[in-house]
Write a protein that holds these residues in place. Structure first.
Motif, PDB file in Angstrom:
ATOM      1  N   ARG A 134      13.999  -5.268  44.437  1.00 10.88           N
ATOM      2  CA  ARG A 134      13.467  -6.072  45.546  1.00 10.88           C
ATOM      3  C   ARG A 134      13.853  -5.419  46.879  1.00 10.88           C
ATOM      4  O   ARG A 134      13.040  -5.293  47.791  1.00 10.88           O
ATOM      5  CB  ARG A 134      14.044  -7.496  45.440  1.00 10.88           C
ATOM      6  CG  ARG A 134      13.592  -8.451  46.521  1.00 10.88           C
ATOM      7  CD  ARG A 134      12.099  -8.695  46.385  1.00 10.88           C
ATOM      8  NE  ARG A 134      11.479  -8.879  47.679  1.00 10.88           N
ATOM      9  CZ  ARG A 134      10.587  -9.823  47.938  1.00 10.88           C
ATOM     10  NH1 ARG A 134      10.184 -10.657  46.975  1.00 10.88           N
ATOM     11  NH2 ARG A 134      10.065  -9.934  49.135  1.00 10.88           N
ATOM     12  N   LYS A 135      15.090  -4.957  46.938  1.00  7.13           N
ATOM     13  CA  LYS A 135      15.561  -4.297  48.166  1.00  7.13           C
ATOM     14  C   LYS A 135      14.750  -3.037  48.437  1.00  7.13           C
ATOM     15  O   LYS A 135      14.357  -2.756  49.565  1.00  7.13           O
ATOM     16  CB  LYS A 135      17.051  -3.925  48.017  1.00  7.13           C
ATOM     17  CG  LYS A 135      17.973  -4.940  48.703  1.00  7.13           C
ATOM     18  CD  LYS A 135      19.390  -4.384  48.783  1.00  7.13           C
ATOM     19  CE  LYS A 135      20.324  -5.268  47.966  1.00  7.13           C
ATOM     20  NZ  LYS A 135      21.488  -4.604  47.418  1.00  7.13           N
ATOM     21  N   LYS A 136      14.531  -2.284  47.353  1.00  5.67           N
ATOM     22  CA  LYS A 136      13.753  -1.049  47.480  1.00  5.67           C
ATOM     23  C   LYS A 136      12.363  -1.365  48.028  1.00  5.67           C
ATOM     24  O   LYS A 136      11.857  -0.697  48.933  1.00  5.67           O
ATOM     25  CB  LYS A 136      13.615  -0.398  46.088  1.00  5.67           C
ATOM     26  CG  LYS A 136      14.135   1.043  46.042  1.00  5.67           C
ATOM     27  CD  LYS A 136      13.734   1.743  44.742  1.00  5.67           C
ATOM     28  CE  LYS A 136      14.704   1.490  43.598  1.00  5.67           C
ATOM     29  NZ  LYS A 136      14.285   2.093  42.310  1.00  5.67           N
ATOM     30  N   LEU A 171       3.410 -10.533  45.420  1.00  7.74           N
ATOM     31  CA  LEU A 171       4.291 -10.044  46.486  1.00  7.74           C
ATOM     32  C   LEU A 171       3.519  -9.411  47.637  1.00  7.74           C
ATOM     33  O   LEU A 171       3.914  -9.506  48.793  1.00  7.74           O
ATOM     34  CB  LEU A 171       5.273  -9.012  45.913  1.00  7.74           C
ATOM     35  CG  LEU A 171       6.366  -9.567  44.996  1.00  7.74           C
ATOM     36  CD1 LEU A 171       7.034  -8.430  44.221  1.00  7.74           C
ATOM     37  CD2 LEU A 171       7.396 -10.336  45.812  1.00  7.74           C
ATOM     38  N   LEU A 172       2.417  -8.740  47.308  1.00 11.94           N
ATOM     39  CA  LEU A 172       1.681  -8.000  48.348  1.00 11.94           C
ATOM     40  C   LEU A 172       0.441  -8.769  48.826  1.00 11.94           C
ATOM     41  O   LEU A 172      -0.390  -8.232  49.563  1.00 11.94           O
ATOM     42  CB  LEU A 172       1.277  -6.611  47.831  1.00 11.94           C
ATOM     43  CG  LEU A 172       2.426  -5.716  47.352  1.00 11.94           C
ATOM     44  CD1 LEU A 172       1.908  -4.332  46.944  1.00 11.94           C
ATOM     45  CD2 LEU A 172       3.505  -5.565  48.424  1.00 11.94           C
ATOM     46  N   GLU A 173       0.304 -10.015  48.398  1.00 10.43           N
ATOM     47  CA  GLU A 173      -0.825 -10.868  48.790  1.00 10.43           C
ATOM     48  C   GLU A 173      -2.163 -10.244  48.418  1.00 10.43           C
ATOM     49  O   GLU A 173      -3.083 -10.133  49.229  1.00 10.43           O
ATOM     50  CB  GLU A 173      -0.753 -11.184  50.294  1.00 10.43           C
ATOM     51  CG  GLU A 173       0.464 -12.054  50.630  1.00 10.43           C
ATOM     52  CD  GLU A 173       0.761 -12.136  52.118  1.00 10.43           C
ATOM     53  OE1 GLU A 173      -0.135 -11.820  52.930  1.00 10.43           O
ATOM     54  OE2 GLU A 173       1.892 -12.510  52.472  1.00 10.43           O
ATOM     55  N   LEU A 174      -2.240  -9.789  47.168  1.00 15.03           N
ATOM     56  CA  LEU A 174      -3.483  -9.236  46.632  1.00 15.03           C
ATOM     57  C   LEU A 174      -3.842 -10.045  45.394  1.00 15.03           C
ATOM     58  O   LEU A 174      -3.024 -10.835  44.925  1.00 15.03           O
ATOM     59  CB  LEU A 174      -3.276  -7.771  46.243  1.00 15.03           C
ATOM     60  CG  LEU A 174      -2.758  -6.832  47.343  1.00 15.03           C
ATOM     61  CD1 LEU A 174      -2.246  -5.516  46.752  1.00 15.03           C
ATOM     62  CD2 LEU A 174      -3.841  -6.568  48.386  1.00 15.03           C
ATOM     63  N   THR A 175      -5.034  -9.836  44.848  1.00  9.87           N
ATOM     64  CA  THR A 175      -5.344 -10.521  43.593  1.00  9.87           C
ATOM     65  C   THR A 175      -4.966  -9.602  42.429  1.00  9.87           C
ATOM     66  O   THR A 175      -5.009  -8.378  42.569  1.00  9.87           O
ATOM     67  CB  THR A 175      -6.848 -10.844  43.472  1.00  9.87           C
ATOM     68  OG1 THR A 175      -7.564  -9.606  43.411  1.00  9.87           O
ATOM     69  CG2 THR A 175      -7.339 -11.674  44.657  1.00  9.87           C
ATOM     70  N   PRO A 176      -4.617 -10.188  41.276  1.00  9.32           N
ATOM     71  CA  PRO A 176      -4.308  -9.339  40.112  1.00  9.32           C
ATOM     72  C   PRO A 176      -5.480  -8.432  39.744  1.00  9.32           C
ATOM     73  O   PRO A 176      -5.272  -7.288  39.333  1.00  9.32           O
ATOM     74  CB  PRO A 176      -4.033 -10.355  38.997  1.00  9.32           C
ATOM     75  CG  PRO A 176      -3.624 -11.616  39.706  1.00  9.32           C
ATOM     76  CD  PRO A 176      -4.381 -11.619  41.001  1.00  9.32           C
ATOM     77  N   ALA A 177      -6.700  -8.897  39.934  1.00  6.75           N
ATOM     78  CA  ALA A 177      -7.876  -8.075  39.608  1.00  6.75           C
ATOM     79  C   ALA A 177      -7.926  -6.849  40.519  1.00  6.75           C
ATOM     80  O   ALA A 177      -8.252  -5.745  40.080  1.00  6.75           O
ATOM     81  CB  ALA A 177      -9.159  -8.885  39.744  1.00  6.75           C
TER      82      ALA A 177
END
Ligand SMILES: Cc1cc2nc3c(=O)[nH]c(=O)nc-3n(C[C@H](O)[C@H](O)[C@H](O)COP(=O)(O)O)c2cc1C
Ligand code: SF4
Ligand code: FES
Lengths: 185, 437
Positions: free
Chosen positions: A37-39, A79-85
């Motif tokens: 997570r830190k990375k 985490l990156l506010e994207l969709t899994p697709a």
């Protein structure tokens, strides 16, 4: 025929994924805790968008799990506010992300022309024989090895270069194959 | 020092001077060799002045296209209020090319210095070095060097005490030749599939993250500190031929040749002497048959053409090919040209990003026909079909990967037509039989 489409040219690394010892995708243990997570947070600080951390995040997941599971893709998407697709669409574009578990020692042999004329095909054959894999992209019955052919590794003057996981080995000949395999656990 | 060999007396080792010397990798070792003085000087110089020196030097892009670097930088407008970016192209995936790898492995700080100067010159605070995913060792070496440079205050918000911010980050690719194409690289860096973008807009207008961006090859950027230190006139004077090709150039040499490796020569060096004297000529008992001098995407030369070539941008064009990335691939008389060209086509078919029909279908179709001919199942009409497909693949797509596949096929059929016809007429590979007999 493009590697970017379904059914690419080379035998895909997931032709067989029955090998034992790998977690089931359904039971996803989060990757991005603690140091990971830190990375990721440090990586995020380098870019003006969260999405730019996608390739680095996928690398962290693959380093942790040995491949990129659907669970990891979903975790990264969150985490990156994207969709899994969307994440899956990116993963399938790049040949280095494994979408299925592979052998503990993932062996890539360059067979593009400059290495080809120096005998690279025989190197690939020697690995198939000595690992017991038999066929490109198929994991050996003990789950230890997967061998694939890859395109130019950017080390053509050191024919034949190979990669075993993250280790790059230059000037490999069929004769050296048993010795190289002997150093692997 | 060349690598893996010792530098030949006729080489001009500037970028390669410290190849093979582990001490040059470290920050202290690099400083002892004069490192980061050019950056210190640059940070106290206006961007416009730096761009002028680079323009004056005649430096041209070493990534393949040979575009004048100073001119490319002058498209950027420092102070326009927008964030600017520098991308360093370290995707090095063009078959035959392995020079950027050595620069990063042996002289990581040289590249960081070049990136930092380039960033300052185009008004950027951030440079990203996009390294192909397979380069695990160069990535590790570069990351360590970047960390040391931050720790020492060379990079960061007050770079070398100049009050200016310069950030350099390493970004790892994940396996895709096409990400070496500049707009594909930007998409990939942004976390997208590595599809090339339609131009315009050009990167200098809307590139990475939609902002003005310059993209340069590793070798190009690494040459810049030397130019600032020694002056444009010094660089410009390094030319044995055309005044349009200046400086030293790294050539990677591979295939059927005695001493493969990286060689750094002055532009305009005679190719014949290069191949025979520096690289040791053919393997014992063999003769050269064909040479691809600039990475797999440029036309194939016959030995006669290669021997008449002067090694610079104009010299390669005069002999029917291009300097490209400087990746010299040598085939000797034991190789079947049909097989080799088929294998190259297969590379492009594998690497097509598949968004243009002519490229996606053309590369695959070309590969199938060539492999059919190689296996003795081709027809004479196939040769015409190949040339026709090649025509349809050239100049019609978003990027030139498609053209790059057609190029060796067209030059191959033109120059070794007899080999193609022999496969078709004898319904087998004549060379394979000869070897077996
Ligand atoms: C398919 C394709 C692949 C490319 N691969 C590379 C590469 O690996 N490295 C590189 O520096 N340039 C590569 N280029 C050229 C870049 O698009 C770009 O011209 C170059 O990085 C610009 O830098 P320069 O002006 O310093 O040469 C490639 C171009 C194409 C069309
Ligand atoms: S020419 Fe080929 S590689 Fe280039 S954008 Fe079109 S499909 Fe992709
Ligand atoms: S062709 Fe094998 S490393 Fe380039």
């Amino acid at each position: 025929m493009s590697a970017r489409e379904e059914g690419g040219l080379h035998a895909p690394a997931h032709a067989s994924h029955s090998s034992a010892g790998h977690g089931h995708p359904a039971e996803h243990t989060p990757v991005f805790t603690g140091d990971n997570r830190k990375k990721l947070d440090e990586i995020l600080s380098r870019y003006p968008s969260k999405m730019a951390a996608l390739l680095p995040a996928l690398w962290i997941a693959q380093d942790e799990q040995g491949w990129v599971s659907e669970g990891a893709m979903a975790e990264i998407a969150g985490l990156l506010e994207l969709t899994p697709a969307y994440v899956k669409g990116v993963v399938t574009f790049y040949t280095m992300y494994h979408q299925h578990p592979v052998g503990r020692h993932f062996i890539q042999v360059c067979t593009t022309s400059p290495c080809g004329v120096c005998g690279a095909e025989d190197v690939a054959k020697a690995f198939l024989k000595h690992t017991g894999c038999g066929e490109l992209g198929v994991t050996s019955p003990d789950g230890k090895y997967t061998v694939i052919e890859v395109e130019c590794l950017g080390a053509c003057g050191f024919a034949t270069p190979i990669m075993i996981n993250d280790d790059f080995i230059e000037s490999v000949t069929p004769e050296r194959v048993p010795e190289i395999l002997g150093t692997l656990k | 020092m060349g690598y893996p060999h010792k530098s030949h007396p006729r080489e001009t080792p500037i970028l390669s001077k410290h190849f093979g010397d582990p001490d040059a990798r470290t920050l202290s070792g690099w400083r002892q060799r004069g490192g980061y003085r050019a950056l210190e000087q640059a940070l106290g110089t206006s961007p416009a002045d730096i761009v002028n020196v680079v323009k004056e030097s005649g430096l041209r892009g070493r990534g393949g296209a040979g575009f004048p670097t100073g001119m490319k930088w002058s498209f950027m407008k420092p102070g326009d209020g927008k964030p600017h970016y520098l991308c360093c192209n370290a995707d090095e995936s063009e078959p035959g090319t392995f020079k950027d790898r050595e620069i990063m492995r042996w002289t990581p700080h040289a590249l960081i210095e070049g990136c930092a100067i380039g960033a300052h010159a185009i008004g950027a605070e951030t440079a990203y070095i996009y390294i192909r995913g397979e380069f695990t060792e160069p990535i590790r070496v570069m990351e360590e060097a970047v960390r040391d440079a931050y720790r020492d205050g060379i990079l960061g918000k007050n770079a070398m005490g100049s009050g200016k911010r310069v950030d350099v980050h390493v970004h790892r690719g994940a396996g895709a030749y096409i990400c070496g194409e500049e707009t594909a690289l930007m998409n990939s860096l942004e976390g997208r599939r590595g599809n090339p973008r339609i131009k315009p807009p050009f990167p200098a207008v809307a590139g990475l993250f939609g902002q003005p961006t310059t993209i340069n090859n590793v070798e190009t950027l690494t040459a810049v500190p030397h130019i600032l230190t020694n002056g444009a006139a010094w660089y410009k004077a390094m030319s044995l031929s055309s005044p349009k090709s200046t400086g030293s150039k790294l050539f990677s040499v591979c295939g059927n040749i005695r001493k493969p490796g990286n060689y750094e020569i002055t532009m305009g060096f005679p190719f014949k002497e290069f191949l025979y004297d520096l690289c040791g000529g053919p393997l014992p008992g063999r003769k050269f048959k064909a040479i691809i001098p600039g990475g797999s995407s440029v036309p194939i030369q016959t030995v006669e053409e290669a021997e008449a070539t002067l090694m610079d941008y104009e010299g390669f064009v005069a002999q029917g090919t291009m300097l490209g990335s400087g990746g010299v691939i040598v085939f000797d008389d034991s190789q079947c040209m049909v097989k080799q060209i088929a294998r190259l086509a297969r590379f492009y078919a594998h690497e097509s990003c598949a968004q243009c029909t002519q490229c996606r279908e053309g590369t695959a179709w070309t590969t199938r026909i060539l492999e059919r001919i190689e296996h003795g199942e081709g027809t004479m009409e196939d040769l015409d079909t190949l040339l026709e497909i090649g025509d349809n693949m050239t100049g019609k797509t978003i990027c030139v990967l498609s053209d790059s596949c057609a190029t060796p096929v067209a030059s191959g059929i033109k120059k070794w037509r007899n080999e193609f016809e022999a496969h078709i007429k004898q319904k087998r590979c004549p060379m394979r039989t000869a070897v077996a007999a």
